[in-house]
Write a protein that holds these residues in place. Structure first.
Motif, short mmCIF file in Angstrom:
data_model
loop_
_atom_site.label_atom_id
_atom_site.label_comp_id
_atom_site.label_asym_id
_atom_site.label_seq_id
_atom_site.Cartn_x
_atom_site.Cartn_y
_atom_site.Cartn_z
N THR A 273 25.54 -38.13 -3.54
CA THR A 273 25.32 -36.84 -3.96
C THR A 273 25.55 -36.57 -5.71
O THR A 273 24.42 -36.14 -6.08
N MET B 4 18.91 -37.62 -0.92
CA MET B 4 18.91 -37.48 -2.28
C MET B 4 17.28 -37.78 -2.64
O MET B 4 16.76 -37.35 -3.73
N TYR C 124 22.74 -36.23 -8.51
CA TYR C 124 22.63 -34.93 -9.20
C TYR C 124 22.39 -35.23 -10.85
O TYR C 124 22.04 -34.50 -11.61
N THR D 253 15.12 -34.96 -2.03
CA THR D 253 15.58 -33.84 -3.01
C THR D 253 15.26 -33.98 -4.38
O THR D 253 14.71 -33.19 -5.23
N PHE D 254 15.27 -35.32 -4.62
CA PHE D 254 14.95 -35.69 -6.42
C PHE D 254 13.74 -36.84 -5.91
O PHE D 254 14.03 -38.19 -6.55
N HIS E 289 19.44 -36.53 -12.05
CA HIS E 289 18.47 -35.46 -12.34
C HIS E 289 18.82 -34.70 -13.49
O HIS E 289 17.99 -34.63 -14.27
N GLU E 290 19.99 -34.61 -13.74
CA GLU E 290 20.52 -33.78 -14.95
C GLU E 290 20.19 -34.47 -16.15
O GLU E 290 19.75 -34.16 -17.39
#
Length: 489
Positions: free
Chosen positions: A258, A289, A262, A292-293, A265-266
């Motif tokens: 996770t 994930m 992220y 989510t992305f 993504h960032e």
């Protein structure tokens, strides 16, 4: 003069994109596949081999190996490439980093990597490449040079190294990683590695290689493992591999996945490989994930070891990171594999000899070293267990050859097609035998798969049209080449 250098007749050809194996003859010229036809006259080939109905698979592309982690790199390149060929592996990619183990040195890769290449040169029986882990701050600045000059477009982060050792708890990671006192290997470093890779991906000089520039992550959470290791040892209720699994629990994988996702993504890094997922919680977190992305091109890896063994069926030699899990987790991995949620299968081969692997007392899992060999069982294990579960041979070929080759920029490898490197193997699926470590060409004297029953075996392997394994024995001399997978435009 013969039209072809080699003709393989009477083979069941397993193409990754096909519906089923096809009865075909195969021709090779100048190290490349030259023809796939229903019948090729023997007189058209300078050499003819009768496959006798065996299955002809594309050479396995094992993109997760560790040559040189416990033994000298050149030594491993020789012996473990033989074990690879024994398993039908014709191309392997090894992870390399600075710090303890491997080259046992630190410094910039412009100094270290040429020595890596020199150590392996002329030793391997299969083609090979390297993934590189940026450990030092200066390594991030070297990413463009690694891609452009050394042909390395794939990188790795070991998420648990920040405060956890290779084999368990550690109180001195700076010495282990050989990093300066004013640097740290932590989440911030991981972020900057991602930003460095994405910056390189956007460099116009690497436009042709952009799709192959990616980051792989070993996803475990050091803080969780440190606490649970202490808990498991204090309670003293569990022993062996079950204790090790409990000390590095599945949710430590899920949490790390996770966090890594992220951060991707960032930092807008879209090419992420989640390595050796071992548990239901890990693969479920990875799929969450992905949902989510959706803009991130995630690939998910599972090893043959985690598909074949659990912490009750393997012996203590099966200590590995992340650990072997419960039978419930093994079955969950197979369910997700059959559902198409895993991108490829690897071995995570790390030859760790008996005298290195086991400490005192020998039965204490927490003093044993982590990692074991298994590349020689990769294809045979997948066929033996996979066909019982309805996994087709073409899908197996995709999982062990085509998909990893495409992701990591191994152009011309991983498939059976005219113009591709003539990397292939013959597999006999009419056998029944018991795995014994003494039959392996690896220098590792044990295997966690000891006593396992398999129903398929690789008998012959070719690398670029040159036979390296004949009737289960290595032939010839090392002709494996280092494969540059990227370069300056």
């Amino acid at each position: 003069m013969a039209e072809f250098d080699l003709v393989i007749r009477n083979a069941q050809v397993v193409r990754p994109a096909s519906d089923a194996p096809e009865r075909l003859d195969v021709a090779v010229k100048d190290g490349k596949f030259a023809a796939f036809e229903p019948s090729i006259d023997s007189e058209r080939g300078a050499e003819t081999v009768d496959a006798a109905g065996k299955h002809l698979f594309p050479g396995v592309v094992d993109v997760h190996q560790h040559w040189g982690i416990y033994n000298e790199l050149g030594e491993d390149a020789g012996s473990e490439s033989q074990a690879s060929a024994q398993g039908g592996v014709t191309t392997g990619i090894t992870y390399i980093r600075t710090g303890a183990y491997y080259m046992n040195r630190t410094g910039p890769y412009r100094e270290v990597f040429p020595d890596v290449l020199a150590a392996a040169e002329g030793r391997s029986f299969i083609d090979y490449a390297f993934h590189v882990a940026p450990i030092l701050k200066e390594h991030i600045d070297e990413i463009p040079d690694l891609i452009g000059e050394f042909g390395v477009p794939s990188f790795k982060i070991f998420m648990f190294y920040g405060s956890h050792g290779l084999h368990g708890r550690s109180s001195d990671q700076s010495s282990f990683l050989m990093i300066p006192e004013d640097e740290s290997y932590d989440l911030a470093h991981f972020e900057f590695v991602m930003r460095g890779i994405e910056k390189a991906r956007r460099d116009p000089r690497f436009a042709a290689d952009r799709e192959h520039i990616s980051l792989s992550l070993h996803c475990e959470t050091a803080e969780i493992m440190r606490a649970y290791t202490k808990l498991v040892e204090q309670e003293g209720k569990l022993t062996g591999l079950e204790a090790y699994s409990a000390s590095r629990p599945p949710h430590s994988e899920g949490l790390a996945i996770t966090i890594a996702s992220y951060l991707a993504h960032e930092t807008e890094l879209p090419k992420i490989n989640l390595l050796h997922l071992t548990s239901r919680k890990a693969i479920e977190a990875a799929m969450m994930m992905q949902e989510t992305f959706p803009h991130i091109d995630f690939r998910r890896e599972v090893t043959v070891g985690h598909l074949l063994a659990d912490f009750t069926t393997a012996n203590l030699g099966g200590k590995v990171n992340p650990p072997l899990r419960s039978r419930e987790d093994v079955e969950s991995l197979w369910e997700h594999l059959l559902a198409g949620h895993f991108s490829w299968v690897t071995s995570d081969h790390a030859c760790c000899r008996d005298e290195t692997k086991f400490g005192e007392p020998r039965e204490d899992v927490f003093v044993a070293k982590s990692g074991f060999g298994g590349t020689e069982y990769l294809l045979a294990g997948m066929v033996s267990e996979g066909r019982k579960r309805g996994l087709s041979y073409p899908r197996i070929a995709e999982l062990v050859a085509k998909s990893p080759a495409e992701r990591f920029g191994l152009r011309g490898k991983g498939d059976l097609a005219v113009g591709y490197d003539a990397d292939f193997c013959l597999l006999d699926d009419t056998v029944d035998y018991t795995v014994h470590a003494q039959d392996s060409l690896s220098t590792q004297e044990y295997t966690p798969f000891e006593g396992f029953e398999l129903t398929a075996k690789v008998t012959d392997s070719w690398v670029r049209g040159t036979e390296v394994l004949r009737a289960e024995k290595i032939v010839g001399t090392p002709t494996g080449r280092f494969v540059k997978r990227s370069g300056l435009a």
